[in-house]
Structures are given as structure tokens and as C-alpha cells.
Design an enzyme around this catalytic site. Sequence first.
Site, PDB file in Angstrom:
ATOM      1  N   CYS A 172     -35.692  60.807  35.683  1.00  0.00           N
ATOM      2  CA  CYS A 172     -36.359  61.945  35.090  1.00  0.00           C
ATOM      3  C   CYS A 172     -37.144  62.630  36.340  1.00  0.00           C
ATOM      4  CB  CYS A 172     -37.287  61.984  33.997  1.00  0.00           C
ATOM      5  SG  CYS A 172     -36.438  61.438  32.596  1.00  0.00           S
ATOM      6  N   PHE A 187     -33.176  62.230  24.291  1.00  0.00           N
ATOM      7  CA  PHE A 187     -32.308  63.085  25.120  1.00  0.00           C
ATOM      8  C   PHE A 187     -31.586  64.160  25.049  1.00  0.00           C
ATOM      9  CE2 PHE A 187     -33.925  59.003  27.517  1.00  0.00           C
ATOM     10  CZ  PHE A 187     -34.432  59.491  28.698  1.00  0.00           C
ATOM     11  N   HIS A 240     -42.974  67.170  33.306  1.00  0.00           N
ATOM     12  CA  HIS A 240     -42.013  66.650  32.808  1.00  0.00           C
ATOM     13  C   HIS A 240     -42.081  66.230  31.284  1.00  0.00           C
ATOM     14  CE1 HIS A 240     -38.275  64.811  31.761  1.00  0.00           C
ATOM     15  NE2 HIS A 240     -38.671  63.561  31.757  1.00  0.00           N
ATOM     16  N   ASN A 256     -35.358  66.196  26.238  1.00  0.00           N
ATOM     17  CA  ASN A 256     -35.720  65.539  27.332  1.00  0.00           C
ATOM     18  C   ASN A 256     -34.165  65.638  28.215  1.00  0.00           C
ATOM     19  OD1 ASN A 256     -36.016  63.983  29.766  1.00  0.00           O
ATOM     20  ND2 ASN A 256     -37.326  62.466  28.590  1.00  0.00           N
TER      21      ASN A 256
HETATM   22  C1  MLC Z   1     -41.246  57.775  20.662  1.00  0.00           C
HETATM   23  C2  MLC Z   1     -42.188  58.701  19.909  1.00  0.00           C
HETATM   24  C3  MLC Z   1     -41.885  60.303  19.912  1.00  0.00           C
HETATM   25  C4  MLC Z   1     -42.814  58.293  18.702  1.00  0.00           C
HETATM   26  O1  MLC Z   1     -43.960  58.955  18.208  1.00  0.00           O
HETATM   27  P1  MLC Z   1     -45.090  58.158  17.690  1.00  0.00           P
HETATM   28  O2  MLC Z   1     -45.649  57.239  19.121  1.00  0.00           O
HETATM   29  O3  MLC Z   1     -46.375  59.347  17.465  1.00  0.00           O
HETATM   30  O4  MLC Z   1     -44.959  57.347  16.405  1.00  0.00           O
HETATM   31  P2  MLC Z   1     -45.017  55.907  16.065  1.00  0.00           P
HETATM   32  O5  MLC Z   1     -45.847  55.054  16.845  1.00  0.00           O
HETATM   33  O6  MLC Z   1     -45.137  56.079  14.342  1.00  0.00           O
HETATM   34  O7  MLC Z   1     -43.648  55.439  16.351  1.00  0.00           O
HETATM   35  C5  MLC Z   1     -42.338  55.970  15.490  1.00  0.00           C
HETATM   36  C6  MLC Z   1     -41.539  54.655  15.526  1.00  0.00           C
HETATM   37  O8  MLC Z   1     -41.026  54.516  16.908  1.00  0.00           O
HETATM   38  C7  MLC Z   1     -41.259  53.364  17.545  1.00  0.00           C
HETATM   39  N1  MLC Z   1     -41.374  53.086  18.935  1.00  0.00           N
HETATM   40  C8  MLC Z   1     -42.456  54.256  19.654  1.00  0.00           C
HETATM   41  N2  MLC Z   1     -42.179  54.181  20.970  1.00  0.00           N
HETATM   42  C9  MLC Z   1     -41.127  53.299  21.078  1.00  0.00           C
HETATM   43  C10 MLC Z   1     -40.614  52.612  22.246  1.00  0.00           C
HETATM   44  N3  MLC Z   1     -40.902  52.947  23.527  1.00  0.00           N
HETATM   45  N4  MLC Z   1     -39.681  51.839  22.285  1.00  0.00           N
HETATM   46  C11 MLC Z   1     -39.165  51.184  21.068  1.00  0.00           C
HETATM   47  N5  MLC Z   1     -40.036  51.905  19.850  1.00  0.00           N
HETATM   48  C12 MLC Z   1     -40.715  52.872  19.808  1.00  0.00           C
HETATM   49  C13 MLC Z   1     -42.466  52.791  16.736  1.00  0.00           C
HETATM   50  O9  MLC Z   1     -42.689  51.518  16.836  1.00  0.00           O
HETATM   51  C14 MLC Z   1     -42.460  53.171  15.366  1.00  0.00           C
HETATM   52  O10 MLC Z   1     -41.352  52.541  14.669  1.00  0.00           O
HETATM   53  P3  MLC Z   1     -41.751  52.355  13.177  1.00  0.00           P
HETATM   54  O11 MLC Z   1     -41.510  53.482  12.427  1.00  0.00           O
HETATM   55  O12 MLC Z   1     -40.613  51.398  12.751  1.00  0.00           O
HETATM   56  O13 MLC Z   1     -43.187  51.326  13.029  1.00  0.00           O
HETATM   57  C15 MLC Z   1     -43.585  58.859  20.924  1.00  0.00           C
HETATM   58  O14 MLC Z   1     -44.158  57.474  21.041  1.00  0.00           O
HETATM   59  C16 MLC Z   1     -42.959  59.252  22.425  1.00  0.00           C
HETATM   60  O15 MLC Z   1     -42.901  60.443  22.543  1.00  0.00           O
HETATM   61  N6  MLC Z   1     -43.048  58.103  23.240  1.00  0.00           N
HETATM   62  C17 MLC Z   1     -42.710  58.300  24.401  1.00  0.00           C
HETATM   63  C18 MLC Z   1     -41.219  58.117  24.938  1.00  0.00           C
HETATM   64  C19 MLC Z   1     -40.749  57.990  26.233  1.00  0.00           C
HETATM   65  O16 MLC Z   1     -41.118  57.112  26.852  1.00  0.00           O
HETATM   66  N7  MLC Z   1     -40.284  58.990  27.050  1.00  0.00           N
HETATM   67  C20 MLC Z   1     -39.824  58.817  28.322  1.00  0.00           C
HETATM   68  C21 MLC Z   1     -38.447  58.725  28.507  1.00  0.00           C
HETATM   69  S1  MLC Z   1     -37.906  58.182  30.185  1.00  0.00           S
HETATM   70  C22 MLC Z   1     -38.372  59.519  30.938  1.00  0.00           C
HETATM   71  O17 MLC Z   1     -38.707  60.548  30.687  1.00  0.00           O
HETATM   72  C23 MLC Z   1     -37.945  59.366  32.724  1.00  0.00           C
HETATM   73  C24 MLC Z   1     -36.389  59.004  32.793  1.00  0.00           C
HETATM   74  O18 MLC Z   1     -35.604  58.808  32.134  1.00  0.00           O
HETATM   75  O19 MLC Z   1     -36.343  58.855  34.081  1.00  0.00           O
END
Ligand code: MLC
Length: 404
Positions: free
Chosen positions: A176, A229, A318, A351
Site C-alpha cells: 500500500c 481490497f 492512505h 482499499n
Molecule cells: C476490519 C474493520 C473494518 C472492522 O471494523 P471494527 O474494528 O470497527 O469492528 P469490529 O471490532 O466489530 O470487527 C468486526 C469483526 O472483524 C474482526 N476483525 C477486525 N480486525 C481484524 C483483523 N485485522 N483480522 C481479523 N479479524 C479482524 C473482529 O474480530 C470482528 O469479528 P466478530 O464480529 O466475529 O467479533 C476495522 O477493524 C478496520 O478498518 N481495520 C483495519 C483493517 C486493516 O488493517 N487494513 C490495512 C490493510 S493493509 C494496507 O492497507 C497496507 C498494505 O497492504 O500494504
Amino acid sequence: MAPAHHQAAAATTVTTQDIRRAQRADGPATVLAIATANPETRRSQDEYADFYFRVTKSEHLPQLKEKLERICKKSGIENRYTYVNDEVMKAHPEFSDRKLPSLDARVEIASNAVPELAAAAASMAIAEWGRPATDITHLIFSTYSDLKAPSSDRRLASLLGLRHTVCRTILSLHGCYGGCRALQLAKELAENNRGARVLVACSEISLIAFYGPEEGCTDTDTLVAHALFGDGSGAVIVGADPVDAVERPLFEMAFASQTTVPDSEGAITVQHKKGGMEYHIARGLPEMLAGNIKRCLADAFGAIGVAARWKDLFWAVHPGGRRILDLIEEALGLDNGAMAASRQVLREYGNMSGSTVIFVLNELRRRFAADGAEGADWGALMAFGPGITAETILLRVASGLKGN
Ligand SMILES: CC(C)(COP(=O)(O)OP(=O)(O)OC[C@H]1O[C@@H](n2cnc3c(N)ncnc32)[C@H](O)[C@@H]1OP(=O)(O)O)[C@@H](O)C(=O)NCCC(=O)NCCSC(=O)CC(=O)O
């Protein structure tokens, strides 16, 4: 032709400093055009879980489907554009199961789709720029999706009709932060080569990492990645000393930096395997980024001796995920709305890995053009990726955006 001893005498009157000075541009690297493109298939986030479990023949895993639905609801995403559709999955049922060998087919598809998507954005950027494609001197192409050589940069140069002496660079696996890395390199090239015009192209097709969920899997990286994604390409033309009445300066690139977050090596990892590219995205990533954001910014602003007030800047961050934007906004004490351009791109496209910051920059440009560049003059463009690597570019709104 002058005799050899005369040439040597003439050479001694010119110093390497003179040559260096003559080669360098006078002004800062400047963004001169921006454009983006997406594949045709637009998928609503509300129906994504239905589509995903249907085409990967995973309907027998209802608990995982419900979990994906919960993640999609909280993602801040409404739509995404994807190369993968029913037709692709019908032709390649092996893409559903990452235990089956499918990398060859994925790479073959990507080697055409990635540069073609890049060409759609780049040709619009060149049209906006207003000069012929043959005036492009350098091309920097960033993608994690194309694994062949000659690569997408070579193909894009042919598709656009760039000159055969264009200087091409391909960047891979920056994830990213690929778009931001490419922009940083473009800045170096533009400032160190008088008259250079650098085309930055970033194109990502998540097909390389599309597969079904694994029965009984406890790690849910696959679900999170498939909820976030999307596919897209972005193109930017960068050059210094804009030509009056021909080129329109949009953003000046004042300073660029990179910071590696300590103890974060395993937080985002990707690896190409026989069944496609596998992701690991650490659960605590949003907290890790928010906890380090001030340090990354201090590294960037400290290097040029500027003490900025975060509230006074515009932001092009980002949008890795909704929670990442929420926590960064909170950590920097920003007003709700400071990340509006990033949130809008996340909402409309998801994303798109390295391409996403180019969409955000384009959205900011639209907003500045609409209100005559009222408000913050200085801003920070930031992207994150494997490493954890955080990149920052300090931007200033340029004259082409003022008074519209
Ligand atoms: C995934 C989300 C939209 C979920 O929203 P919330 O956190 O507000 O909601 P929540 O806590 O109720 O989570 C919903 C469900 O997702 C699960 N959950 C949340 N984050 C998780 C993770 N990283 N891995 C696995 N599961 C995950 C929770 O346990 C929950 O499961 P259950 O409902 O069963 O309890 C958010 O956490 C978010 O935006 N996270 C960031 C994502 C991320 O890391 N992106 C970067 C991509 S990499 C990048 O951009 C760079 C690259 O690739 O190089």
C-alpha cells in the site's frame, strides 16, 4: 571536429559542480496532472458476501459468511471495482481454492490487465497535462500484481507511445505504500534532471490474491482482505519548473521521507504462493499505526526544521481501513472531516493498495478546485505498507488550483 588537446583544455574550464547545477531544476517537483481508472465491474459492499461465497462455492460455511458480512458493514466501504467477476471464476474455478496451483494463470491474466488498466488512467493524465506523450522522460510503475518481465512498465510505454529512450523503473511488493514510493522517486528525478517529466503509474488487480475462505480456519486475514481490497489504477505526471500557459501546477512536493516502524516486521506480510498471494494483516495494525503516526510526522517535519500544527494541514492519508483513519484522526487531534477525501475514496472504491493515495490526491484536487483552494495551503500525503513502512510527502497547493 576540434583536435583532442583542445577538447581536453575546454573540459578543464567546466567543473562537475557546473554540470550538476546545469542538470538540476530550479523549482520543486510539482504535480502537473492526475487521473484514475477502475475495471468495469462495480460491486456493492452490501452484496459482496453473497457474491464471494457463491463464486468460491463456500456456501457451506455460513458462520464465515456472517463474519464477512459483519466486517463489510463496518468497513466504511459502499462500493468496489473488481476485475474478478462470474465470468473469470467460471473460466478459472481453481482460483477458489488456494491449495490448487493457480499462480501461472493469475500471472498471465495480470500481465495484460495490469498495464491496460494503467494505460486507461495514464492516457487521461497525459490528456489533462496537455503535452505529447513523447515528452515523458521517465516512467515509474508500481504494482504487486504483475510478476513477469519484461513487465507492465514496458507494456505501458508501448500502449502510450512513449519514446524509446524513456527511462523506466518498476517497483514491486511495496504494497500500500507503492504509490507514495513512486511519487517520492518521481520527485527526486524531476528535481535532479532539468526538464524531466515523470509519469507515475500504479495499477493493482486483487485477482492475484482472490480465493475462497478455508474451512476451519481460525485466522481471518482472508476475510478482512476480501472485505477491503478493490482494483484501480492511478497516474500522476510530475515535473519541475512548469511551462507557463501549457502546464498547470496542482501541488508542489516540498519534502519527502520514509520511516520504518520498530518491531513491526511481521505486521503486514504478503507472499506469492502456488495458489495466489497470501496476506497477513495483524489485528493491532490500526493501533500500531496510530501509536507511531506522530513519530513518522516528526521525522518528516523535523528533517526540514518545520514545526507544523497538525490541524493546520490538509490530509491525503492512505485509507487502509476505516479504523485506521479513525485512530489516526484521534491520535493527531484532528477535526472530524480532516480525512474527508480519504474516507470518500474508501467509501467509493475500497482499499486499492498502492493506487489509493493517487485517488485521494485526485479527490483533494477536486475539492480544492471546487472552492478556489480555500483553507489549508500545506498538507501531508501519507501511506503505509509492509515493513511497517510509513511514507510522508509534504505538499503545498500550487497556483493552478488557486482562483478557480
Ligand atoms: C476490519 C474493520 C473494518 C472492522 O471494523 P471494527 O474494528 O470497527 O469492528 P469490529 O471490532 O466489530 O470487527 C468486526 C469483526 O472483524 C474482526 N476483525 C477486525 N480486525 C481484524 C483483523 N485485522 N483480522 C481479523 N479479524 C479482524 C473482529 O474480530 C470482528 O469479528 P466478530 O464480529 O466475529 O467479533 C476495522 O477493524 C478496520 O478498518 N481495520 C483495519 C483493517 C486493516 O488493517 N487494513 C490495512 C490493510 S493493509 C494496507 O492497507 C497496507 C498494505 O497492504 O500494504
